[in-house]
Scaffold this motif. Structure first.
Motif, PDB file in Angstrom:
ATOM      1  N   UNK A  87      -9.988  -6.877  -9.261  1.00 13.37           N
ATOM      2  CA  UNK A  87     -10.036  -5.774  -8.768  1.00 13.37           C
ATOM      3  C   UNK A  87      -9.088  -4.827  -9.420  1.00 13.37           C
ATOM      4  N   UNK A  88      -8.883  -3.666 -10.139  1.00 19.44           N
ATOM      5  CA  UNK A  88      -8.092  -2.599 -11.070  1.00 19.44           C
ATOM      6  C   UNK A  88      -6.535  -2.569  -9.924  1.00 19.44           C
ATOM      7  N   UNK A  89      -6.969  -2.500  -8.545  1.00 20.75           N
ATOM      8  CA  UNK A  89      -5.947  -1.859  -7.489  1.00 20.75           C
ATOM      9  C   UNK A  89      -6.263  -2.847  -6.233  1.00 20.75           C
ATOM     10  N   UNK A  90      -5.476  -2.702  -5.325  1.00 24.48           N
ATOM     11  CA  UNK A  90      -5.610  -3.455  -4.008  1.00 24.48           C
ATOM     12  C   UNK A  90      -4.592  -2.241  -3.169  1.00 24.48           C
ATOM     13  N   UNK A  91      -4.482  -1.322  -2.481  1.00 23.16           N
ATOM     14  CA  UNK A  91      -3.813  -0.134  -1.094  1.00 23.16           C
ATOM     15  C   UNK A  91      -4.172  -0.620   0.140  1.00 23.16           C
ATOM     16  N   UNK A  92      -3.819  -0.434   0.868  1.00 20.27           N
ATOM     17  CA  UNK A  92      -4.273  -0.494   2.402  1.00 20.27           C
ATOM     18  C   UNK A  92      -4.107   1.184   3.257  1.00 20.27           C
ATOM     19  N   UNK A  93      -4.457   1.149   3.670  1.00 12.94           N
ATOM     20  CA  UNK A  93      -4.933   2.277   4.822  1.00 12.94           C
ATOM     21  C   UNK A  93      -4.090   1.729   5.669  1.00 12.94           C
ATOM     22  N   UNK A  94      -3.353   3.857   6.711  1.00 13.25           N
ATOM     23  CA  UNK A  94      -2.840   2.648   7.981  1.00 13.25           C
ATOM     24  C   UNK A  94      -2.037   3.961   8.355  1.00 13.25           C
ATOM     25  N   UNK A  95      -2.810   3.905  10.117  1.00 15.03           N
ATOM     26  CA  UNK A  95      -3.046   4.758  10.802  1.00 15.03           C
ATOM     27  C   UNK A  95      -0.919   5.192  11.306  1.00 15.03           C
ATOM     28  N   UNK A  96      -0.572   4.283  11.032  1.00 14.10           N
ATOM     29  CA  UNK A  96       1.303   4.757  10.745  1.00 14.10           C
ATOM     30  C   UNK A  96       1.987   4.297  10.067  1.00 14.10           C
ATOM     31  N   UNK A  97       2.755   5.437   9.540  1.00 16.58           N
ATOM     32  CA  UNK A  97       3.252   5.638   8.580  1.00 16.58           C
ATOM     33  C   UNK A  97       4.297   4.219   8.123  1.00 16.58           C
ATOM     34  N   UNK A  98       3.814   3.764   6.791  1.00 15.17           N
ATOM     35  CA  UNK A  98       4.682   2.770   5.729  1.00 15.17           C
ATOM     36  C   UNK A  98       5.654   3.572   4.829  1.00 15.17           C
ATOM     37  N   UNK A  99       6.847   3.036   4.057  1.00 14.35           N
ATOM     38  CA  UNK A  99       7.717   3.326   3.498  1.00 14.35           C
ATOM     39  C   UNK A  99       7.180   2.179   2.192  1.00 14.35           C
ATOM     40  N   UNK A 100       6.117   1.311   2.573  1.00 21.86           N
ATOM     41  CA  UNK A 100       5.643   0.812   1.136  1.00 21.86           C
ATOM     42  C   UNK A 100       4.533   1.161   0.143  1.00 21.86           C
ATOM     43  N   UNK A 101       4.686   1.317  -0.664  1.00 21.93           N
ATOM     44  CA  UNK A 101       4.285   2.203  -2.037  1.00 21.93           C
ATOM     45  C   UNK A 101       2.823   2.082  -1.964  1.00 21.93           C
ATOM     46  N   UNK A 102       2.089   1.120  -0.961  1.00 22.43           N
ATOM     47  CA  UNK A 102       0.831   0.622  -1.553  1.00 22.43           C
ATOM     48  C   UNK A 102       0.225   0.774  -0.654  1.00 22.43           C
ATOM     49  N   UNK A 103       0.391   1.680   0.930  1.00 23.47           N
ATOM     50  CA  UNK A 103      -0.213   2.293   1.919  1.00 23.47           C
ATOM     51  C   UNK A 103      -0.262   3.373   1.603  1.00 23.47           C
ATOM     52  N   UNK A 104      -1.015   4.276   2.235  1.00 24.48           N
ATOM     53  CA  UNK A 104      -1.652   5.384   2.299  1.00 24.48           C
ATOM     54  C   UNK A 104      -1.703   6.045   4.129  1.00 24.48           C
ATOM     55  N   UNK A 105      -1.455   7.347   4.318  1.00 24.35           N
ATOM     56  CA  UNK A 105      -1.604   6.908   5.498  1.00 24.35           C
ATOM     57  C   UNK A 105      -3.060   7.449   5.812  1.00 24.35           C
ATOM     58  N   UNK A 106      -3.804   6.936   7.427  1.00 29.09           N
ATOM     59  CA  UNK A 106      -5.465   8.018   7.085  1.00 29.09           C
ATOM     60  C   UNK A 106      -5.432   8.940   7.148  1.00 29.09           C
ATOM     61  N   UNK A 107      -4.436   9.875   7.291  1.00 28.61           N
ATOM     62  CA  UNK A 107      -4.818  11.300   7.216  1.00 28.61           C
ATOM     63  C   UNK A 107      -4.722  11.925   5.946  1.00 28.61           C
ATOM     64  N   UNK A 108      -4.393  11.110   5.129  1.00 28.81           N
ATOM     65  CA  UNK A 108      -4.019  11.648   4.272  1.00 28.81           C
ATOM     66  C   UNK A 108      -5.839  11.345   3.395  1.00 28.81           C
ATOM     67  N   UNK A 109      -6.614  10.581   3.973  1.00 23.87           N
ATOM     68  CA  UNK A 109      -6.981  10.583   3.044  1.00 23.87           C
ATOM     69  C   UNK A 109      -8.675  10.828   3.101  1.00 23.87           C
TER      70      UNK A 109
END
Length: 109
Positions: A87-109
């Protein structure tokens, strides 16, 4: 090995109904909401092999895992699972904020 790709998961158009009928957890409701958000514009596939899974492979290119709270370990696990699939990329979607670069807030998608 994409042998597990395409196995089925059940998602509801109405997350309120899903919560009532199945007594779904917060994580399951979040995953359902992410599915409903991405579904109109993307091809989504659930991948599972033995005891491992990736919640969504988006457009055949990106692994996406949904968590209520993402951890560094979740990021590493997703990377390990995504690498053999090329896969070209991999990310996490989280309900709670995280300082990690590969994590997006669910409210941002």
């Amino acid at each position: 090995d994409r042998s597990g790709a395409g196995r089925r998961k059940l998602f509801f158009a109405d997350t309120g109904l899903a919560g009532i009928l199945g007594k779904a957890s917060l994580g399951q409701l979040l995953e359902n909401a992410v599915f409903q958000t991405l579904r109109p514009d993307h091809k989504l596939v659930f991948w599972q092999h033995e005891n491992q899974e990736i919640d969504f492979i988006v457009d055949g290119e990106t692994g996406l895992e949904v968590k209520t709270t993402a951890s560094r370990r979740d990021i590493l696990t997703l990377k390990q699972r995504s690498t053999p699939l090329k896969l070209k990329g991999n990310y996490l979607v989280s309900l709670n904020w995280s300082p990690e670069k590969k994590v997006f807030l669910a409210s941002d998608i």
